[in-house]
Design a protein around this motif. Structure first.
Motif, mmCIF file in Angstrom:
data_model
loop_
_atom_site.group_PDB
_atom_site.id
_atom_site.type_symbol
_atom_site.label_atom_id
_atom_site.label_comp_id
_atom_site.label_asym_id
_atom_site.label_seq_id
_atom_site.Cartn_x
_atom_site.Cartn_y
_atom_site.Cartn_z
ATOM 1 N N LEU A 50 0.838 -1.204 0.000
ATOM 2 C CA LEU A 50 0.000 0.000 0.000
ATOM 3 C C LEU A 50 0.872 1.253 0.000
ATOM 4 O O LEU A 50 0.636 2.191 -0.764
ATOM 5 N N TYR A 51 1.886 1.264 0.852
ATOM 6 C CA TYR A 51 2.808 2.412 0.874
ATOM 7 C C TYR A 51 3.515 2.575 -0.474
ATOM 8 O O TYR A 51 3.644 3.688 -0.997
ATOM 9 N N GLU A 52 3.969 1.457 -1.045
ATOM 10 C CA GLU A 52 4.672 1.514 -2.339
ATOM 11 C C GLU A 52 3.740 2.030 -3.439
ATOM 12 O O GLU A 52 4.147 2.789 -4.319
ATOM 13 N N SER A 53 2.478 1.611 -3.375
ATOM 14 C CA SER A 53 1.486 2.083 -4.348
ATOM 15 C C SER A 53 1.336 3.592 -4.248
ATOM 16 O O SER A 53 1.305 4.303 -5.262
ATOM 17 N N HIS A 54 1.267 4.096 -3.000
ATOM 18 C CA HIS A 54 1.123 5.546 -2.849
ATOM 19 C C HIS A 54 2.327 6.293 -3.421
ATOM 20 O O HIS A 54 2.166 7.318 -4.096
ATOM 21 N N GLU A 55 3.512 5.781 -3.146
ATOM 22 C CA GLU A 55 4.723 6.445 -3.650
ATOM 23 C C GLU A 55 4.701 6.540 -5.173
ATOM 24 O O GLU A 55 5.072 7.565 -5.756
ATOM 25 N N SER A 56 4.241 5.477 -5.815
ATOM 26 C CA SER A 56 4.171 5.481 -7.280
ATOM 27 C C SER A 56 3.084 6.422 -7.782
ATOM 28 O O SER A 56 3.266 7.138 -8.772
ATOM 29 N N LEU A 57 1.943 6.459 -7.082
ATOM 30 C CA LEU A 57 0.861 7.376 -7.469
ATOM 31 C C LEU A 57 1.285 8.832 -7.276
ATOM 32 O O LEU A 57 0.904 9.707 -8.051
ATOM 33 N N ARG A 58 2.114 9.059 -6.271
ATOM 34 C CA ARG A 58 2.614 10.407 -6.005
ATOM 35 C C ARG A 58 3.705 10.818 -7.009
ATOM 36 O O ARG A 58 3.658 11.907 -7.579
ATOM 37 N N ASP A 59 4.666 9.929 -7.233
ATOM 38 C CA ASP A 59 5.863 10.305 -7.997
ATOM 39 C C ASP A 59 5.772 9.985 -9.491
ATOM 40 O O ASP A 59 6.256 10.756 -10.313
ATOM 41 N N ASN A 60 5.163 8.842 -9.814
ATOM 42 C CA ASN A 60 5.123 8.417 -11.218
ATOM 43 C C ASN A 60 3.838 8.834 -11.933
ATOM 44 O O ASN A 60 3.876 9.277 -13.072
ATOM 45 N N TYR A 61 2.715 8.660 -11.232
ATOM 46 C CA TYR A 61 1.438 9.008 -11.878
ATOM 47 C C TYR A 61 1.020 10.432 -11.567
ATOM 48 O O TYR A 61 0.162 11.007 -12.230
ATOM 49 N N GLU A 62 1.607 10.979 -10.508
ATOM 50 C CA GLU A 62 1.403 12.380 -10.115
ATOM 51 C C GLU A 62 -0.079 12.751 -9.957
ATOM 52 O O GLU A 62 -0.569 13.704 -10.551
ATOM 53 N N VAL A 63 -0.776 11.947 -9.139
ATOM 54 C CA VAL A 63 -2.190 12.230 -8.871
ATOM 55 C C VAL A 63 -2.451 12.477 -7.386
ATOM 56 O O VAL A 63 -3.599 12.554 -6.965
ATOM 57 N N SER A 64 -1.389 12.597 -6.597
ATOM 58 C CA SER A 64 -1.594 12.906 -5.187
ATOM 59 C C SER A 64 -1.595 14.424 -5.014
ATOM 60 O O SER A 64 -1.631 15.177 -5.988
ATOM 61 N N CYS A 65 -1.561 14.873 -3.781
ATOM 62 C CA CYS A 65 -1.516 16.314 -3.508
ATOM 63 C C CYS A 65 -0.878 16.501 -2.136
ATOM 64 O O CYS A 65 -0.736 15.546 -1.360
ATOM 65 N N GLU A 66 -0.521 17.715 -1.834
ATOM 66 C CA GLU A 66 0.217 18.007 -0.601
ATOM 67 C C GLU A 66 -0.511 17.503 0.646
ATOM 68 O O GLU A 66 0.099 16.920 1.553
ATOM 69 N N GLU A 67 -1.816 17.724 0.707
ATOM 70 C CA GLU A 67 -2.573 17.382 1.914
ATOM 71 C C GLU A 67 -2.569 15.862 2.155
ATOM 72 O O GLU A 67 -2.383 15.397 3.292
ATOM 73 N N ILE A 68 -2.797 15.104 1.087
ATOM 74 C CA ILE A 68 -2.808 13.636 1.208
ATOM 75 C C ILE A 68 -1.414 13.132 1.592
ATOM 76 O O ILE A 68 -1.269 12.255 2.454
ATOM 77 N N ASP A 69 -0.388 13.680 0.962
ATOM 78 C CA ASP A 69 0.990 13.261 1.268
ATOM 79 C C ASP A 69 1.324 13.536 2.736
ATOM 80 O O ASP A 69 1.994 12.731 3.388
ATOM 81 N N PHE A 70 0.840 14.656 3.235
ATOM 82 C CA PHE A 70 1.072 14.988 4.647
ATOM 83 C C PHE A 70 0.442 13.925 5.555
ATOM 84 O O PHE A 70 1.078 13.432 6.495
ATOM 85 N N LEU A 71 -0.818 13.568 5.265
ATOM 86 C CA LEU A 71 -1.497 12.547 6.073
ATOM 87 C C LEU A 71 -0.700 11.251 6.089
ATOM 88 O O LEU A 71 -0.489 10.643 7.152
ATOM 89 N N ILE A 72 -0.242 10.824 4.925
ATOM 90 C CA ILE A 72 0.441 9.532 4.834
ATOM 91 C C ILE A 72 1.810 9.575 5.512
ATOM 92 O O ILE A 72 2.190 8.627 6.214
ATOM 93 N N GLU A 73 2.524 10.677 5.374
ATOM 94 C CA GLU A 73 3.821 10.788 6.052
ATOM 95 C C GLU A 73 3.647 10.751 7.574
ATOM 96 O O GLU A 73 4.464 10.168 8.288
ATOM 97 N N GLU A 74 2.591 11.365 8.067
ATOM 98 C CA GLU A 74 2.328 11.322 9.514
ATOM 99 C C GLU A 74 1.951 9.908 9.961
ATOM 100 O O GLU A 74 2.398 9.428 11.002
ATOM 101 N N LEU A 75 1.113 9.232 9.164
ATOM 102 C CA LEU A 75 0.687 7.871 9.513
ATOM 103 C C LEU A 75 1.869 6.907 9.568
ATOM 104 O O LEU A 75 1.915 5.995 10.390
ATOM 105 N N ARG A 76 2.839 7.127 8.698
ATOM 106 C CA ARG A 76 4.026 6.259 8.625
ATOM 107 C C ARG A 76 4.816 6.229 9.938
ATOM 108 O O ARG A 76 5.584 5.300 10.184
ATOM 109 N N LYS A 77 4.642 7.233 10.757
ATOM 110 C CA LYS A 77 5.414 7.331 12.007
ATOM 111 C C LYS A 77 4.947 6.332 13.067
ATOM 112 O O LYS A 77 5.602 6.150 14.078
#
Length: 357
Positions: free
Chosen positions: A268-295
């Motif tokens: 799931l984390y790897e999928s998000h990274e690809s959607l963020r970096d390769n497909y470029e369909v994420s956004c700052e707010e979503i990335d913030f949530l996921i980076e916080e959850l990773r902790k």
């Protein structure tokens, strides 16, 4: 003919396999216990009322309106094109699916409307055919070039299971979704960036251009070497997402079958990274949530779900996730001035009728 019929049509979440359904890929969605409720009865004219938008529309001929009503009107048009009888009805729509949260409220509406009409008119439509007609409504009538995932999930899902679909062959199978000590959650970010639909169609076009450049007719024939040879960096990234996401779906399937939830979370984390970096369909707010959850070690995995540019995050976490969410939500609200909401995900069967009380 029946008097009044009540139908519940579920939203859908997607465990993994994002932006692969229109690229001949693999997907792993499931329906959730959040519904569009549709009440329908015979009438002299077509009347549709939505409790969400607090508006109604009346008509004799089903013509496009470029409004929310097109999901209903498009189903009338498409059912008739397929030879099904559709006589005037009075329809009331009510929904507990948040619009723009990436939970496929549009497919829930289309499939639910088609099913409700068939029940009122007294004929059965095979569920696969219902999904295909609803998909035609979205693509041809509404004008969003989506894949088949949402309509298939809403029509065909089974409780306690995900639906593994090969979108190239349209073959599917049910995959048990018993997660033992973990649960699935959805966080609605409260964000929906307006560029969603236009960017979605652009991504589809970029995938088509990538295939053209690689001289391939399907991503199923594409290798990593083919991707590496793409000279356009944007097309290379788009193609890279599609083929690695397909691999992740198959690996997630294996991990579920062997009850390895740590691996499921990693994918799931790897999928998000690809959607963020390769497909470029994420956004700052979503990335913030996921980076916080990773902790938090009890959060096994998370990723953006749906078309992107806002919407929801799907989370696989241990049982005490509500406490973690409170902390992350507080930081998110402080930073963005938006209050996210948490939904405990329960799987649902596909669209169904209840007897009116």
């Amino acid at each position: 003919m029946a008097n009044k019929i009540v139908v519940y049509s579920p939203g859908r979440a997607n465990l993994i396999g994002e932006h692969t359904d229109y690229n001949d890929g693999y997907i792993l969605p499931f329906a959730i216990k959040k519904y569009v409720k549709i009440e329908i009865e015979s009438s002299e004219r077509f009347k549709i009322f939505s409790k969400q938008v607090k508006k109604g529309i009346e008509f004799e001929a089903p013509l496009k309106t470029n409004s929310w009503a097109d999901y209903v009107i498009g189903m009338i048009v498409k059912l008739r094109e397929h030879g099904y009888k559709v006589e005037p009805f009075n329809m009331i729509l009510d929904s507990e699916l948040p619009m723009g949260a990436g939970l496929s409220s549009s497919a829930a509406l289309e499939v639910g409307v088609g099913y409700a009409i068939s029940q009122l008119m007294g004929y059965e439509i095979e569920r696969e055919e219902l999904a295909k007609i609803a998909h035609e409504c979205e693509v041809d009538f509404v004008g969003v070039r989506c894949g088949i995932m949402d309509q298939y999930a809403v029509a065909l899902s089974k409780e306690d299971h995900a639906l593994f679909i090969d979108t190239m062959t349209r073959e599917y199978k049910y995959v048990p979704l018993y997660l033992d000590s973990a649960k699935l959650y959805l966080i609605n970010s409260g964000i929906k960036h307006e560029l969603g639909n236009s960017e979605y169609n652009r991504r589809r076009h970029e995938c088509e251009l990538a295939l053209e450049s690689m001289k391939k007719s399907s991503f199923r024939d594409v290798t990593m070497d083919d991707v590496d040879r793409l000279s356009d960096p944007v097309l290379r990234k788009r193609a890279l997402h599609v083929i690695t996401e397909n691999e992740r779906v198959l690996k997630t399937l294996s991990a579920l079958e062997s009850d390895n939830l740590l691996l499921v979370g990693r994918y799931l984390y790897e999928s998000h990274e690809s959607l963020r970096d390769n497909y470029e369909v994420s956004c700052e707010e979503i990335d913030f949530l996921i980076e916080e959850l990773r902790k938090y070690p009890d959060v096994l995995g998370a990723r953006i779900v749906g078309a992107g540019f806002g919407g929801s995050v799907i989370v696989l976490a241990r049982d005490n996730f509500e406490e973690i969410f409170k902390k992350v939500a507080e930081m998110y609200t402080m930073k963005y001035g938006i209050t996210p909401s948490l939904m405990n995900v329960e799987t649902s069967s596909g669209v169904f009728r209840v007897d009116s009380i």
